[in-house]
Structure formats: structure tokens, C-alpha cells
Motif scaffolding. Structure first.
Motif, PDB file in Angstrom:
ATOM      1  N   GLY A 153       0.896  -1.345   0.073  1.00 55.42           N
ATOM      2  CA  GLY A 153       0.149   0.018   0.099  1.00 55.42           C
ATOM      3  C   GLY A 153       0.832   1.099   0.029  1.00 55.42           C
ATOM      4  O   GLY A 153       0.457   2.107  -0.730  1.00 55.42           O
ATOM      5  N   LEU A 154       1.874   1.263   0.722  1.00 51.34           N
ATOM      6  CA  LEU A 154       2.678   2.580   0.968  1.00 51.34           C
ATOM      7  C   LEU A 154       3.258   2.865  -0.509  1.00 51.34           C
ATOM      8  O   LEU A 154       3.170   3.724  -0.725  1.00 51.34           O
ATOM      9  CB  LEU A 154       3.787   2.137   2.001  1.00 51.34           C
ATOM     10  N   ARG A 155       3.944   1.554  -0.985  1.00 50.05           N
ATOM     11  CA  ARG A 155       4.858   1.852  -2.398  1.00 50.05           C
ATOM     12  C   ARG A 155       3.698   2.234  -3.499  1.00 50.05           C
ATOM     13  O   ARG A 155       4.031   3.083  -4.304  1.00 50.05           O
ATOM     14  CB  ARG A 155       5.452   0.385  -2.595  1.00 50.05           C
ATOM     15  N   LEU A 156       2.682   1.569  -3.397  1.00 51.79           N
ATOM     16  CA  LEU A 156       1.457   2.012  -4.689  1.00 51.79           C
ATOM     17  C   LEU A 156       1.223   3.545  -4.330  1.00 51.79           C
ATOM     18  O   LEU A 156       1.123   4.448  -5.350  1.00 51.79           O
ATOM     19  CB  LEU A 156       0.171   1.070  -4.430  1.00 51.79           C
ATOM     20  N   ALA A 157       1.129   3.857  -3.244  1.00 52.62           N
ATOM     21  CA  ALA A 157       0.850   5.376  -2.955  1.00 52.62           C
ATOM     22  C   ALA A 157       1.826   6.352  -3.357  1.00 52.62           C
ATOM     23  O   ALA A 157       1.800   7.230  -4.166  1.00 52.62           O
ATOM     24  CB  ALA A 157       0.546   5.750  -1.375  1.00 52.62           C
ATOM     25  N   GLN A 158       3.043   5.758  -3.065  1.00 53.29           N
ATOM     26  CA  GLN A 158       4.289   6.758  -3.721  1.00 53.29           C
ATOM     27  C   GLN A 158       4.208   6.619  -5.130  1.00 53.29           C
ATOM     28  O   GLN A 158       4.756   7.503  -5.781  1.00 53.29           O
ATOM     29  CB  GLN A 158       5.440   6.251  -2.935  1.00 53.29           C
ATOM     30  N   MET A 159       3.834   5.568  -5.785  1.00 50.32           N
ATOM     31  CA  MET A 159       4.088   5.484  -7.093  1.00 50.32           C
ATOM     32  C   MET A 159       2.967   6.426  -7.577  1.00 50.32           C
ATOM     33  O   MET A 159       3.213   6.982  -8.750  1.00 50.32           O
ATOM     34  CB  MET A 159       3.689   3.827  -7.681  1.00 50.32           C
ATOM     35  N   HIS A 160       1.629   6.569  -7.139  1.00 48.82           N
ATOM     36  CA  HIS A 160       0.677   7.374  -7.517  1.00 48.82           C
ATOM     37  C   HIS A 160       1.016   8.887  -7.455  1.00 48.82           C
ATOM     38  O   HIS A 160       0.401   9.557  -7.736  1.00 48.82           O
ATOM     39  CB  HIS A 160      -0.603   7.060  -6.828  1.00 48.82           C
TER      40      HIS A 160
ATOM     41  N   SER B 110      -2.461   6.420   4.658  1.00 46.24           N
ATOM     42  CA  SER B 110      -1.748   7.018   5.571  1.00 46.24           C
ATOM     43  C   SER B 110      -0.502   7.845   4.556  1.00 46.24           C
ATOM     44  O   SER B 110      -0.098   8.982   5.006  1.00 46.24           O
ATOM     45  CB  SER B 110      -0.963   6.156   6.529  1.00 46.24           C
ATOM     46  N   GLU B 111      -0.231   7.428   3.682  1.00 45.80           N
ATOM     47  CA  GLU B 111       0.938   7.928   2.742  1.00 45.80           C
ATOM     48  C   GLU B 111       0.207   8.922   1.633  1.00 45.80           C
ATOM     49  O   GLU B 111       1.021   9.941   1.684  1.00 45.80           O
ATOM     50  CB  GLU B 111       1.351   6.723   1.901  1.00 45.80           C
ATOM     51  N   PHE B 112      -0.976   8.655   1.064  1.00 43.19           N
ATOM     52  CA  PHE B 112      -1.287   9.396   0.013  1.00 43.19           C
ATOM     53  C   PHE B 112      -3.112   9.560   0.305  1.00 43.19           C
ATOM     54  O   PHE B 112      -3.614   8.613  -0.586  1.00 43.19           O
ATOM     55  CB  PHE B 112      -1.051   9.298  -1.104  1.00 43.19           C
ATOM     56  N   PRO B 113      -3.513   9.976   1.113  1.00 41.09           N
ATOM     57  CA  PRO B 113      -5.043  10.028   1.484  1.00 41.09           C
ATOM     58  C   PRO B 113      -5.972  10.289   0.339  1.00 41.09           C
ATOM     59  O   PRO B 113      -5.728  11.144  -0.601  1.00 41.09           O
ATOM     60  CB  PRO B 113      -5.497  11.088   2.391  1.00 41.09           C
ATOM     61  N   LEU B 114      -6.763   9.263   0.142  1.00 39.11           N
ATOM     62  CA  LEU B 114      -7.883   9.463  -1.063  1.00 39.11           C
ATOM     63  C   LEU B 114      -8.961  10.534  -0.720  1.00 39.11           C
ATOM     64  O   LEU B 114      -9.007  10.642   0.302  1.00 39.11           O
ATOM     65  CB  LEU B 114      -8.341   7.975  -1.155  1.00 39.11           C
ATOM     66  N   GLN B 115      -9.432  10.852  -1.829  1.00 43.33           N
ATOM     67  CA  GLN B 115     -10.487  12.064  -1.612  1.00 43.33           C
ATOM     68  C   GLN B 115     -11.631  11.346  -0.941  1.00 43.33           C
ATOM     69  O   GLN B 115     -12.137  10.263  -1.119  1.00 43.33           O
ATOM     70  CB  GLN B 115     -10.881  12.625  -2.962  1.00 43.33           C
ATOM     71  N   ASN B 116     -12.370  12.310  -0.336  1.00 39.34           N
ATOM     72  CA  ASN B 116     -13.672  11.992   0.464  1.00 39.34           C
ATOM     73  C   ASN B 116     -14.628  11.319  -0.466  1.00 39.34           C
ATOM     74  O   ASN B 116     -14.887  11.928  -1.634  1.00 39.34           O
ATOM     75  CB  ASN B 116     -14.294  13.060   1.035  1.00 39.34           C
TER      76      ASN B 116
END
Length: 288
Positions: free
Chosen positions: A109-116, A245-251
Motif C-alpha cells: 500500500g505504501l509503495r503504490l501510494a508513492q507510485m501514484h 496514511s501515505e497519500f489520502p484518497l479524496q472523500n
């Protein structure tokens, strides 16, 4: 089915190795896959029809390269890509799969958020590619709404109507969705997407390191990748908590899962028909 002599000879010649054994491994419906045991260690090779899926492995190589260039999440190393008279093949470094656990899920999850966080100026990609065995158009657009409708939904809807899996009335409802689409979400800068992120397209190695495999990349709305993780399961709570926690998604992202999953469901309609058409209609009815 064994690896053809033409491919073995080509691989041995180009890599200056000797293939000692080729053991079949699971590789999905499109490709034949093998673990090659060689004098220089083990490799993973995928093989398919040169004429039925032209350029598929080149597209995969481009997608893996795009992900690797973000310096975030690991992907297999492309060792060799080639063609024989009737077949295409892709040789990758062999990754020994381990077991997933809470720590590996969190890291995924962390690495995917960083990729995004890797953004582009427009939605799309510099070349078309494949989603499964189907052609995927990546023509660039300034808005996700337009890209998602014109390059994702429209081609699949037309194909499904032509195959009589969907009706003209279904197509009209998709036209209604297009009118509503810009008001259903807030645009973000386009991010690099894996594009086919179901549980069969990541693996955890024996040390707990996550890898993404078999991409269908483009740049677009990151909720698209997240939505696909929910379609068939295989991602746990730790994955989503680490991502947010790394890249919060929009509400409201949970309410849009069925919207973005219309595309992979339409792909399944065109590949397999049957129950997937009902799933498409049920999901579409949420927004129409």
C-alpha cells in the motif's frame, strides 16, 4: 506444451546461456509461462502468439519500465524480449514467491501510494497497450472524465453491443453517465496507474518485498487502481490503511468504486460474457 526449439535456441544464443529445463508455471489464459533453469540461474519466460497479440510483450516492457522509473515499487527486470516466426516471448528475472502478511500488505500500500505521486501533464500514455487480451487505447486527454469515457468505456460498450452482450438501451445509459461524470468526482493531476491491479498482478517475494507485474499502464485518476483492488479481493485492510496514511484518497472514494470498475467489468463482458453484463447494469444503475 513445451517451449519451442526456436525460442530455446534464440534465448540461448542471445543470452549466451544453456537452458537445462523449462518447467510450466501458472500464467493466466493468454500466455504460456515457464521457469527456465539455466547455466546462469533461473528466469521466467512468457510466450504467446505473435500474430494474435502483436506487440503485447513490447507493451508490457514499456509498462514495467514506466513503473520502474518512478523509483517507488519493484517490478521484475526485463531480460529479453523477442519474436520467432510464430511466437513472441518475454524473459524476466525469476522472483521466488513468498507468503503475504500484514507487513508486506502495508508495504504494498505504501509503495503504490508513492507510485501514484508520479504525475503527468495529461491522462493517457505515449502508446496504446493491452488490457488482458483486448486492445487498450491511451490517447491523451486533459480531463479524466473525457479520457475515462472515450478511451475506456466507449470502446468496450461498442464491442459489447456488437457482440450482443449489451443492448442499445445500455449504450444510451452510458451516454447519460458521460453527462453526469464530471460532477461525480473532483479532478486530480493524472498519476501513473498500473491499470490492471487485481490480486493476480502483484506478488510478494520470500523476503516480503512487493512487486507489481503484468501492467496495463496509463496516467489517470488513482482511484481507478484502488477500485480494481476491490473487484476480486486479495487486498486486506492493512493495504488500504497504509495507502491512505501515505497519500489520502479524496472523500467519497468508496462510493465511486463501482463507477471506475465499470471498465474492467466491461472488459470481462467482452471476454467472458454471461454474468458480467448483469454486474455492469447493476453498477451503472447506481449512477443513472
Amino acid at each position: 506444451m513445451a517451449v519451442s526449439a526456436d525460442i530455446i535456441n534464440d534465448v540461448e544464443s542471445r543470452l549466451n546461456i544453456t537452458v537445462k529445463r523449462a518447467n510450466p508455471v501458472s500464467g493466466g489464459d493468454i500466455n504460456q509461462s515457464y521457469r527456465l533453469q539455466t547455466t546462469q540461474g533461473d528466469y521466467f519466460i512468457k510466450i504467446n502468439s505473435l500474430h494474435k497479440f502483436p506487440g503485447m510483450f513490447k507493451c508490457e516492457e514499456q509498462g514495467l519500465s514506466a513503473i520502474r522509473e518512478t523509483n517507488t515499487i519493484a517490478v521484475p527486470e526485463v531480460v529479453l524480449q523477442g519474436d520467432t516466426q510464430n511466437e513472441s516471448y518475454l524473459v524476466l528475472n525469476y522472483i521466488e514467491a513468498g507468503d503475504s502478511n500484514t507487513n508486506s500488505s502495508q508495504l504494498l500500500g505504501l509503495r503504490l501510494a508513492q507510485m501514484h505521486r508520479s504525475t503527468a501533464k495529461q491522462h493517457g500514455f505515449y502508446t496504446d497497450n493491452y488490457m488482458g487480451s483486448l486492445h487498450q487505447s491511451n490517447k491523451r486527454h486533459d480531463s479524466w472524465a473525457r479520457f475515462f469515457f472515450e478511451e475506456r468505456l466507449q470502446p468496450m460498450v461498442k464491442m459489447a453491443v456488437d457482440k450482443k452482450e449489451l443492448t442499445q438501451n445500455d449504450a444510451r445509459k452510458f451516454d447519460e453517465l458521460y453527462k453526469k461524470l464530471p460532477g461525480l468526482f473532483t479532478e486530480e493531476p493524472p498519476t501513473l496507474l498500473h491499470g490492471d491491479l487485481w490480486s493476480g498482478n502483484y506478488l510478494i517475494d520470500v523476503e516480503g518485498k512487493p512487486y507489481l507485474i503484468d501492467p496495463a499502464v496509463s496516467s489517470g485518476n488513482r482511484e481507478f487502481d484502488i477500485a480494481m483492488t476491490t473487484l476480486f479481493g486479495g487486498f486486506d485492510r492493512a493495504f488500504y490503511e497504509a495507502y491512505n496514511s501515505e497519500f489520502p484518497l479524496q472523500n467519497g472514494w468508496q462510493q465511486r468504486l463501482k463507477l471506475w470498475n465499470l471498465y474492467p467489468l466491461l472488459v470481462h463482458v467482452n471476454l467472458f460474457g454471461g454474468m458480467y453484463a448483469k454486474q455492469v447494469r447493476d453498477s451503472l444503475s447506481v449512477f443513472i
